[in-house]
Design a protein around this motif. Structure first.
Motif, PDB file in Angstrom:
ATOM      1  N   THR A  68       0.838  -1.200   0.000  1.00  0.00           N
ATOM      2  CA  THR A  68       0.000   0.000   0.000  1.00  0.00           C
ATOM      3  C   THR A  68       0.875   1.254   0.000  1.00  0.00           C
ATOM      4  O   THR A  68       0.610   2.213  -0.724  1.00  0.00           O
ATOM      5  CB  THR A  68      -0.905   0.021   1.251  1.00  0.00           C
ATOM      6  N   ALA A  69       1.930   1.209   0.817  1.00  0.00           N
ATOM      7  CA  ALA A  69       2.820   2.367   0.898  1.00  0.00           C
ATOM      8  C   ALA A  69       3.453   2.650  -0.461  1.00  0.00           C
ATOM      9  O   ALA A  69       3.512   3.794  -0.911  1.00  0.00           O
ATOM     10  CB  ALA A  69       3.899   2.119   1.952  1.00  0.00           C
ATOM     11  N   LEU A  70       3.899   1.605  -1.124  1.00  0.00           N
ATOM     12  CA  LEU A  70       4.551   1.796  -2.424  1.00  0.00           C
ATOM     13  C   LEU A  70       3.599   2.465  -3.403  1.00  0.00           C
ATOM     14  O   LEU A  70       3.995   3.300  -4.211  1.00  0.00           O
ATOM     15  CB  LEU A  70       5.008   0.451  -2.993  1.00  0.00           C
ATOM     16  N   LEU A  71       2.333   2.069  -3.318  1.00  0.00           N
ATOM     17  CA  LEU A  71       1.381   2.613  -4.283  1.00  0.00           C
ATOM     18  C   LEU A  71       0.925   4.022  -3.934  1.00  0.00           C
ATOM     19  O   LEU A  71       0.566   4.794  -4.808  1.00  0.00           O
ATOM     20  CB  LEU A  71       0.157   1.700  -4.375  1.00  0.00           C
ATOM     21  N   THR A  72       0.909   4.344  -2.654  1.00  0.00           N
ATOM     22  CA  THR A  72       0.263   5.596  -2.274  1.00  0.00           C
ATOM     23  C   THR A  72       1.209   6.677  -1.778  1.00  0.00           C
ATOM     24  O   THR A  72       0.804   7.811  -1.627  1.00  0.00           O
ATOM     25  CB  THR A  72      -0.783   5.337  -1.168  1.00  0.00           C
ATOM     26  N   MET A  73       2.439   6.334  -1.489  1.00  0.00           N
ATOM     27  CA  MET A  73       3.328   7.335  -0.904  1.00  0.00           C
ATOM     28  C   MET A  73       4.461   7.664  -1.862  1.00  0.00           C
ATOM     29  O   MET A  73       4.690   6.991  -2.840  1.00  0.00           O
ATOM     30  CB  MET A  73       3.912   6.823   0.416  1.00  0.00           C
ATOM     31  N   GLY A  74       5.185   8.708  -1.503  1.00  0.00           N
ATOM     32  CA  GLY A  74       6.408   9.022  -2.224  1.00  0.00           C
ATOM     33  C   GLY A  74       6.238  10.068  -3.302  1.00  0.00           C
ATOM     34  O   GLY A  74       5.133  10.519  -3.601  1.00  0.00           O
ATOM     35  N   GLY A  75       7.368  10.457  -3.854  1.00  0.00           N
ATOM     36  CA  GLY A  75       7.417  11.555  -4.822  1.00  0.00           C
ATOM     37  C   GLY A  75       7.055  11.121  -6.225  1.00  0.00           C
ATOM     38  O   GLY A  75       6.669   9.987  -6.474  1.00  0.00           O
ATOM     39  N   LYS A  76       7.244  12.035  -7.159  1.00  0.00           N
ATOM     40  CA  LYS A  76       6.748  11.809  -8.521  1.00  0.00           C
ATOM     41  C   LYS A  76       7.751  11.097  -9.392  1.00  0.00           C
ATOM     42  O   LYS A  76       7.467  10.752 -10.523  1.00  0.00           O
ATOM     43  CB  LYS A  76       6.351  13.138  -9.140  1.00  0.00           C
ATOM     44  N   ASN A  77       8.940  10.859  -8.852  1.00  0.00           N
ATOM     45  CA  ASN A  77       9.969  10.313  -9.732  1.00  0.00           C
ATOM     46  C   ASN A  77      10.081   8.796  -9.659  1.00  0.00           C
ATOM     47  O   ASN A  77      11.129   8.239  -9.905  1.00  0.00           O
ATOM     48  CB  ASN A  77      11.322  10.956  -9.391  1.00  0.00           C
ATOM     49  N   LEU A  78       8.993   8.112  -9.294  1.00  0.00           N
ATOM     50  CA  LEU A  78       9.053   6.652  -9.241  1.00  0.00           C
ATOM     51  C   LEU A  78       8.633   6.079 -10.591  1.00  0.00           C
ATOM     52  O   LEU A  78       7.702   6.586 -11.210  1.00  0.00           O
ATOM     53  CB  LEU A  78       8.130   6.139  -8.134  1.00  0.00           C
ATOM     54  N   TYR A  79       9.299   5.032 -10.997  1.00  0.00           N
ATOM     55  CA  TYR A  79       9.118   4.561 -12.372  1.00  0.00           C
ATOM     56  C   TYR A  79       7.686   4.145 -12.680  1.00  0.00           C
ATOM     57  O   TYR A  79       7.240   4.195 -13.811  1.00  0.00           O
ATOM     58  CB  TYR A  79      10.087   3.412 -12.678  1.00  0.00           C
TER      59      TYR A  79
END
Lengths: 739, 219, 463
Positions: A725-736
């Motif tokens: 869930t974290a991978l899908l919903t968190m973090g900045g815009k530069n994820l592949y």
């Protein structure tokens, strides 16, 4: 005339006492000398002036000889004593004697949020020929005081470090350089908001990209407390200063495995030697840039010559940092000019323009990236390096092409889901189902994908079984008194229950391999940089054997493994600090691996996960080579996060000290598994520093959450689902995998 | 609910004559008694430390399904009637292994005497009880003698016949929670006191009794 | 080596297992907790051990080892459907025989969702609904919308849904939703409840079948691949909390009229049940529970992988070569690896049997279980009545408060439904249960409720 003599005599008495304090009572009959001086001093007016004059002259000569003798036989532990001596110069003395004017900000003596941290707006005057130039600087540092108790010996409380950060930001707004002065035995190890570790981490994170030149001067550099204001463009160090991962007493307590009381004196002195904490050692290691000379047995509060010297060095250091952002030519010219006197040949404007600021930050990154790299031990064949490079590039290309948008990724997802369902068992259900749900939610499908019915074959049984589970016995949950938990059958506990008491949720420790086998997609893990090996750069006595034992026990070369893996089809870079290898302590090998991993995540635009199986802090046997991994790694973290990545830290078991106070604690997303203990220092250190006992749950995850140090508490049984869930919903815009 | 001063004297005399209470230490489950860690007459201590973080004296070792469990004292006192004959024997659950002769502390005397002075909420059934979560949180925050309750407030949750039933306060007036007489999740016999309450206006009177006991029974 | 069974249960089922063991010539050991010391299962046992909790497998196994048992009979309730217990019993270093199906069967069939999915694959009809747990409300709402459409297309007027906690059961964590608007709040509520109570927040949504009969198929499998059934039972009469109160065998009555062919439906649900059992190599007694609608549709609800309370009514009407069967004995025999020694064609069904569950409960106030002391308990001594009880008749008995307040099972036999029903009513008139509550009031029982409900046997009832 007589008054003069009286004063001089007093000074001599102080010097003699000082020599005794540093060198010990048996040093050249210093005690009887002190008695003699005291005798004369106390009955001053009964002596003839001529006798006194003669006495003063003789004594002075005697003391000078003693100072020189003392200097010649100076040991590392004596240096530690010098830095702690009430007669040593403090930041207040520097403000008075080095700067031409200053105004203390946000505090005055005891009227202060934290009297151990002093911030001041100060001015330096530079004479070039007949012209006079004024430089504004922000001074931030520790104030030990000359024995005043409220200064806590320069131990900054969490809010003291927060105050330091506030004034850093002010200097940044105003565009003036910062001079940091480090006079601390270590941070005051309490967890009250904002928390010792978390605030140091925040400071490091911010200093990594401070938009003004920063100079640090170290007199007493006690580990994490020093780093809180230590990540600077140039690090100066007093000749009789020490900079160390831990106090010699602390190291001795750990070596002797002492829980209470004082370790033996001999062991303390041995540790002081082993820790390689002197200015010379640090210069050799490259953890500092320059040594500022001091008079024999160290500068004291009245050593005007020393302050004069310090002023020149501070201006020069600031000049150099600034000139490095400008043309090299100018810098060379400046260097050749040898600024050794108060009369400068050049005026350097300390204002930077935007381009120069960028170069400044870049230089800083390079500086710390390179720091201690000489100590990295890597058995790598040429072929392997070539292969790794090729792999990195190909991964990058693949990601760029395949995963730029989720649309492409969908196929992979579906495949993953199908695979998962077809081979899954009921036991895996709580893990896989939420993943599908989240997937459906995000993709916004009206009906779930058609799923293949699970078969009832033997592959229902998870392939990984914890070795802990292979015993027919029961154990008692540690919380059974409180929650009446029934005894647990070990195969159930370490198998299906994921090491969690089903009654109260207590998390039993599990071996690190459990995580590798249960969190990530099957067969998706590929470790890299395994060859980077923890060594014994300080040649700490007896340590090589301990390292060897750890290597043999674990089959690992360091306490940190770095790998790429997938969760629900999403590729990520991860590192894990492993308890089984020296309690997950961090040295140069671990730091270098961490940086390389996070750099790879940045390059390939993947999320970055740090699993902390346990970390006992910076490995004391690597001294400051270990300590500087704090700024080094935090720098890399800042760079990665600013680039729009996703950095998640998950704590488990025990996480303490340096790493939490830097590259882990600076993560935007920090989660702790239940039953985790995390913080800055353990109960023993807290008791020794503060004189207070802390409650048994002081470092619990619940309290860490309550204090705002972490973002949430996770259950180990749901770790995979939460991470997904974290991978899908968190973090900045530069994820592949982002649109 | 008032307690007469003379009556108080009688009670105090009774406690002075025998200031002890006997606590049985029973096996919590079946198993083999593997070791005795105390002797007849030994002094034992209950959990101690500021947060009761230090466990009590180890009494004996009970082994079941290869789990060696050290049973510890929950209260201070002296060991008596130690069943050394059970060494290495299989014992059933609820078997008394020893007794602890416990000298009553001032606080315990107060607590015992207040049983006859306080308004008591008693167990309506033989069942397991916990404080209602809201009330527990309030007591944790504010402490005893401060939390007020009134008619209709949820006091306890009773686990009875496999069901959870809330228990509400049904008296008129405002009461303060003065004492708690039970341990959560343990089977409480019907009629045993659970909570001791004091009407708000009677708090000064109650405190007078307490200080009287303190005089008679110094620490 | 002589077999010896640990009877890991209490009350009447412990007594029935003791009786079966005696008949089979097998030794046994009884366990009890301190609250149960007055129970007949303790009084009648020679070898017995006091333990801390019937649910504590550690105590059970410690006693089994100490007393040299070779097998464990879990009875019903407690650990009987706990696959971890079954697994530990057979996997431990001193393994025992588990009197019940394999732990895998308990695990997989006991998980309603998994069972449902598998049944669906085998073409066995199941109640329309989600086959996987739903964790978020958006998805729940979409599912609910689909389901309502599906139910409407089945011809159900005013269709409604049931929101259930996956880990729930016995009427716990279940709520009805009549319109889509109610769904989200209900879903949230059940999810939170499930998380709090069971630690698993998975929720399923099912269509509610408004009118039905609850039928169940009694199966028996052996370790030699043999399967037989002992007909069906009808358990439609339940408390509002979905707890059974009166059961009757067979499941359909030849004296009632149905809008469908009851023999055909009965045969089909038996065949489907056996089909699923075979897929698991099911090798013990087990019950397959079905819902039958007035128009003859049927849906598999759940599988009970244990001996059931009401097993004896099936035994009463089943005759193997003219001899009445004892299902607990059969269960023990197959657990020890014996062959059945008969096949389906040797089983003949005769008569009708009704079971009444006599319980101290307040049927007028939400079926609250009652505690108290039974002072007098007697029943007519007649050949058509079997009374299963752990309550002593010769002295007062205080009902322990940790368990269900079940007092007795009254099992009545008649040549046909008419006779069985008449005898049932006679029994309810003549049985005497007297007692006092802790407050000194007269202890209530559910006798009048049972009497009233007897009239509804074999009727389709609204849920």
């Amino acid at each position: 005339m007589k008054i003069e003599l009286y004063k001089t005599l007093k000074n001599l008495l102080e010097t003699a006492t000082y020599i005794r304090d540093i060198k010990g009572e048996d040093f050249f009959e210093i005690t009887s000398l002190i008695n003699k001086i005291s005798e004369v001093y106390d009955n001053f007016y009964q002596y003839e002036p001529s006798y006194l004059e003669n006495f003063v002259k003789k004594t002075k000569e005697q003391l000078d000889i003693l100072l020189d003798q003392g200097e010649k036989t100076l040991t590392p532990y004596e240096i530690v004593k010098i830095t702690r001596h009430p007669q040593r110069f403090t930041l207040q003395d520097i403000l008075e004697n080095v700067y031409d004017s200053y105004m203390e900000l946000g505090g005055e003596g005891e009227i202060n949020i934290d009297p151990a941290v002093v911030c001041a707006k100060a001015m330096l005057v530079r004479k070039v020929g007949d012209e006079i130039f004024f430089h504004q600087v922000m001074v931030i540092g520790h104030e030990k005081g000359h024995g005043e108790e409220f200064r806590e010996g320069g131990s900054a409380k969490p809010w003291g470090n927060e105050k330091a950060l506030r004034y850093m930001k002010m200097a940044e707004t105003e565009g003036i350089p910062i001079h940091f002065f480090i006079f601390t035995p270590g941070a005051y190890p309490i967890e009250d908001y904002p928390g010792a570790a978390q605030q140091i981490a925040k400071n490091l994170y911010h200093m990594a990209k401070l938009r003004v030149p920063t100079i640090a001067f170290i007199s007493e550099g006690g580990s994490g407390g020093a780093e809180a204001i230590g990540l600077a463009d140039m690090r100066l160090m007093a000749e009789k200063g020490y900079y160390s991962v831990i106090s010699p007493e602390g190291a001795a307590a750990i070596e002797a495995k002492i829980k209470d009381g004082r370790p033996p004196r001999e062991l303390v002195e041995k540790c002081a030697r082993s820790l390689k904490l002197t200015a010379k050692d640090n210069l050799r290691f490259g953890t500092i840039d320059k040594i500022i000379p001091e008079p024999p047995l160290g500068a004291r509060r009245k050593d005007c010559e020393f302050f004069k010297r310090l002023k020149i060095e501070l201006i020069r250091a600031t000049d150099e940092v600034i000139l490095q952002t400008r043309s090299i030519k100018f810098l060379r010219k400046y260097a050749v000019s040898k600024q050794e006197t108060e009369n400068f040949k050049y005026y350097v404007n300390w204002d930077l323009d935007e381009d120069e600021i960028e170069i400044l930050i870049e230089n800083r990154y390079k500086k710390y990236r390179k720091m201690t790299q000489w100590a990295v031990h890597e058995n790598k064949t040429l072929f392997k390096s070539f292969f790794d490079l090729g792999h990195t590039i190909s991964v990058k290309l693949k990601n760029e092409i395949n995963y730029k948008i989720l649309k492409q990724g969908q196929k992979t997802f579906k495949k993953f889901l199908n695979e998962l369902t077809s081979e899954s068992t009921l036991l895996l259900k709580p893990v896989s189902d939420p993943i599908k749900t989240v997937y459906n939610l995000i993709v916004g499908k009206k009906t779930g994908p058609k799923l293949i019915t699970p078969s009832l074959q033997d592959d229902d049984i998870p392939t990984y079984v914890s070795p802990l589970a292979l015993e027919d016995k029961t154990i008692t949950c540690p919380q059974s008194e409180k929650y009446s938990c029934p005894d647990l059958w070990v195969p159930d506990l370490y198998g299906e229950f994921c090491g969690v008491c089903p009654n109260c949720g207590y998390h039993f420790p599990l071996e690190y391999k459990w995580y590798l086998n249960n969190i990530f997609d099957k067969n998706s893990i590929r470790t890299f940089n395994d060859e980077i090996t923890s060594t014994n750069p300080l040649e700490f006595e007896g340590y090589a054997e301990k390292l060897k034992a750890a290597r043999e026990k674990t089959g690992l070369n360091s306490s940190l493994i770095s790998f790429e893996a997938k969760i629900g089809g999403i590729s990520l870079i991860a590192v894990m600090l492993i308890a089984e290898f020296r309690q997950g302590t961090v040295g140069v090998a671990e730091g270098e691996k961490f940086i390389r991993a996070i750099e790879l995540a940045k390059l390939t635009r993947r999320p970055f996960l740090a699993l902390v199986h346990t970390t006992g802090g910076i490995r004391i046997h690597e001294g400051t080579i270990g300590v500087v991994q704090m700024p080094r790694c935090t720098m890399a973290v800042r760079d990665y996060v600013d680039e729009g990545g996703l950095y998640i830290v998950v704590y488990d078991n025990n996480s303490y000290a340096g790493p939490v106070a830097s590259f882990l604690g600076s993560a935007p997303y920090q989660f702790a598994l239940k039953s985790t203990r995390l913080g800055f220092a353990g109960p023993r250190v807290i008791r020794e520093t503060t004189g207070q006992d802390v409650p048994p749950d002081y470092h619990s995850a619940e309290n860490a959450l309550k204090r705002g140090h972490i973002q949430g508490i996770w259950d180990r049984r749901e770790l995979r689902k939460k991470l997904f869930t974290a991978l899908l919903t968190m973090g900045g815009k530069n994820l592949y995998y982002r649109w | 609910m008032k307690i007469e001063y003379e009556h108080l004297n009688v009670i105090l005399q009774k406690f002075k004559a025998n200031p002890y209470k006997i606590f049985k230490v029973n096996t919590i489950h079946t198993g083999y008694i593997r070791d005795f860690l105390v002797k007849e007459g030994d002094e034992v201590k209950g959990p101690s430390g500021k947060w009761l973080e230090k466990p009590g004296t180890s009494l004996f070792v009970l082994e079941r399904e290869k789990n060696l469990k050290t049973i510890r004292a929950h209260i201070n006192g002296w060991v008596q009637n130690l069943r050394t004959d059970l060494l290495n024997r299989f014992v059933e659950a609820e078997e008394t292994i020893l007794e602890i002769k416990h000298p009553l502390s001032q606080q315990e005397i107060i607590s015992e005497i207040l049983l006859s002075a306080l308004y008591l909420v008693k167990a309506p059934e033989t069942a397991k009880y916990v404080l209602s979560p809201g009330l527990a949180a309030k007591i944790e925050k504010e402490g005893l003698h401060k939390v007020k309750i009134k008619k209709g407030d949820e006091l306890l949750i009773m686990t009875f016949m496999k069901r959870e039933t809330p228990i509400f306060f049904e008296e008129d007036g405002v009461f303060l929670i003065y004492n708690i007489y039970f341990k959560p999740f343990q089977l409480i016999e019907r009629g045993q006191p659970l909570i001791g309450l004091c009407p708000e206006e009677q708090l000064p009177y109650l405190e007078k009794i307490v200080s009287r006991i303190r005089e008679e029974w110094p620490l | 080596m002589k077999e010896k069974i640990l009877i890991a249960n209490r009350g009447e089922i412990a007594l029935r297992i003791m009786e079966a063991c005696k008949d089979l010539g097998i030794d046994y050991v009884v366990i009890y907790t301190k609250e149960d010391v007055e129970s007949l299962h303790v009084r009648y046992a020679k070898e017995k051990y006091r333990i801390c909790d019937y649910r504590d497998m550690n105590d059970l196994l410690a006693v089994a080892d100490e007393s040299g048992c070779t097998a464990v009979h879990p009875g019903y309730g407690f650990l009987s459907e706990n696959f971890r217990f079954a697994r530990r019993v057979v996997k431990r270093s001193r393994p025992l025989i588990f009197v019940g199906p394999s732990w895998e069967a308990i695990r997989d069939l006991g998980n309603k969702l998994f069972m449902k999915k598998l049944a669906k694959d085998l073409g066995i009809p199941v109640i329309p609904g989600t086959t996987e747990p739903v964790y978020n409300e958006i998805e729940a709402e979409l599912k609910a919308e689909e389901l309502l459409e599906e139910l409407a297309s089945l011809g159900i007027q005013k269709p409604s849904l049931l929101v259930k906690a996956v880990a729930g059961g016995g009427g716990m964590g279940i709520e009805e939703v009549k319109s889509l608007e109610e769904l989200r709040p209900t879903f949230r509520k059940i999810k939170a409840y499930a998380k709090r109570l069971f630690g698993d927040e998975g929720v399923i949504i099912e269509g509610k079948i408004p009118v039905f009969q609850h039928l169940e198929v009694q199966l028996l499998g052996s370790k030699h691949g043999e399967y037989v059934h002992f007909g069906t039972r009808n358990c439609t009469i339940q408390s509002p909390h979905k707890q059974k109160r009166i059961e009757i065998a067979p499941g359909f009555s030849s004296q009632e009229t149905y809008s469908f062919d009851p023999n055909k439906v009965e045969k089909e649900i038996i065949d489907y049940s056996i089909k699923l059992a075979k897929a698991f190599n099911y090798d013990s007694v087990g019950t397959w529970e079905w819902l039958v609608t007035p128009d003859g549709k049927y849906y598999l609800m759940e599988v009970n992988t244990r001996i059931q309370v009401e097993n004896e009514i099936s035994a009463k009407i089943s005759f193997i070569r003219n001899k009445q069967v004892n299902l607990i004995k059969e269960q023990i025999r197959v657990a020890f690896g014996e062959k059945l020694g008969y096949s389906q064609k040797d089983i003949e069904f005769k008569g009708t049997s009704i079971e009444y569950r006599l319980i101290a409960e307040d049927t007028k106030r939400g079926f609250i279980p009652l505690s108290g002391t039974i002072t007098k308990f007697s029943w007519p001594e007649v050949p058509w009545l079997t009374m299963r009880t752990h309550v002593p008749q010769d002295k007062p008995y205080t009902i322990p408060t940790q368990f269900d307040p079940n007092l007795a099972l009254a099992i009545v036999y008649g040549e046909n439904f008419e006779e069985a029903k008449k005898r049932g009513l006679t029994l309810l008139d003549q049985v005497i249960i007297e007692g006092v509550t802790p407050d000194g009031k007269e202890l209530e029982t559910n006798l009048s409720f049972l009497k009233e409900k007897t009239e509804f046997l074999y009727k389709f009832l609204e849920a």
